[in-house]
Design an enzyme around this catalytic site. Sequence first.
Site: not given
Length: 424
Positions: A46, A111, A113
Amino acid sequence: MPSADYDSASLPDLLPLYYRRLFPFSQYYRWLNYGGVQKNYFQNREFSFTLKDDIYVRYQSFSTQNELEKEMQKMNPYKIDVGAVYSHRPNQHNTVKSGTFQALEKELVFDIDMTDYDDVRSCCSAADICSKCWTLMTIAIHILDRALRDDFGFRHLLWVYSGRRGVHCWVCDEAARKLSVTARSAVAEYLSLVKGGADNVRKVVLTDPIHPFIRESLTVVERYFPKYALHEQDILGNKETMEKVLALCPEDILKDLLQYFQTEKIPEKRWGRLKALAQNKRATVKKGQYFEKEIMLQYCYPRLDVNVSKGVNHLLKSPFSVHPKTGRISVPIDLRELEKFDPFEVPTISLICEELDRPRAGEPEEEDPKEKENEMDAAERRKIRDYKRTSLEKYVKCFDRFLEELARSRKGELLRKSDLQKDF
């Protein structure tokens, strides 16, 4: 490179040029196809595109590199996200019998951040970053890269700058891609130390014996802590930041510390006193009392978004996507030069498009007619030459090295399997 050279209003004009002449489609396809070993691996992947005005298009999928290229050049996405490899083609998910469309595999991703560190950085907040707090990302990469390689045995880690305020890690080993949600959660939990929300004052709690992984992480943190925390963030320098540190210390040493701080203003000496008191406590109490180590970890240890790592179907921003706010390209980070990596030196889309138009000394004006035996090959060659004329070149080279290593490993695995079959 200041991002002042980038104006977000120019993005609709720059993206067509970027996708037509600079985006490294050949390497990108080579990465996500994984040697074509598994049937339909690329075709069932995807992709999600965010278009102008935040129009979000999910469940995109493509049969070939050429198809992906044409669609991206037609849609000119502001942002590209990469998702899972599904049981069926994502663009046909509406035609599949309910419940059978399943996310099967995806890279194990992380991830990190900078906004998650707002309670421990005083130089910036929210989406802002500077060279001082970027040290936190350097620490995070050192700690997580070592743990994923040494503790879990993964080899193919692609570290990518997000384009604004963080970093992403793609663990691309076959074993990592096949992990279940439970296993991904276990890896993410193993790597998580800073727990609790804004209401929790003490977010790191160490117990006896300290796990070897935490000890390894502490050796990294100790290397950066004096410069980053004591000087650049000045955590023991002013009343407000000092109170945050003291809130993490046992009550019975506070009087001693405050008395010492009244006459001693040098940050290293203040920290030395705190460490000495912690060691004294450990000598007299049977267990625990690692508060100075807990403080260092609370201020410097990587803060993971565990939900991103857990889900197989979770989307993550793609390498070489453009950040619409900063204009910076989401580029691979060369770990051999991690200490030198500067997010403000990462090229913007406006810079690389401008570099394309600059004449290069010794560059032929016309293409050699002998090279035109195949138009598609010529276009591909031109694209390779194009990115080499820009600041993007070193980041594509870094990606190339990563792909070479992946290919070598795959070849070795195929040879090993064929040797095992011969043994029978």
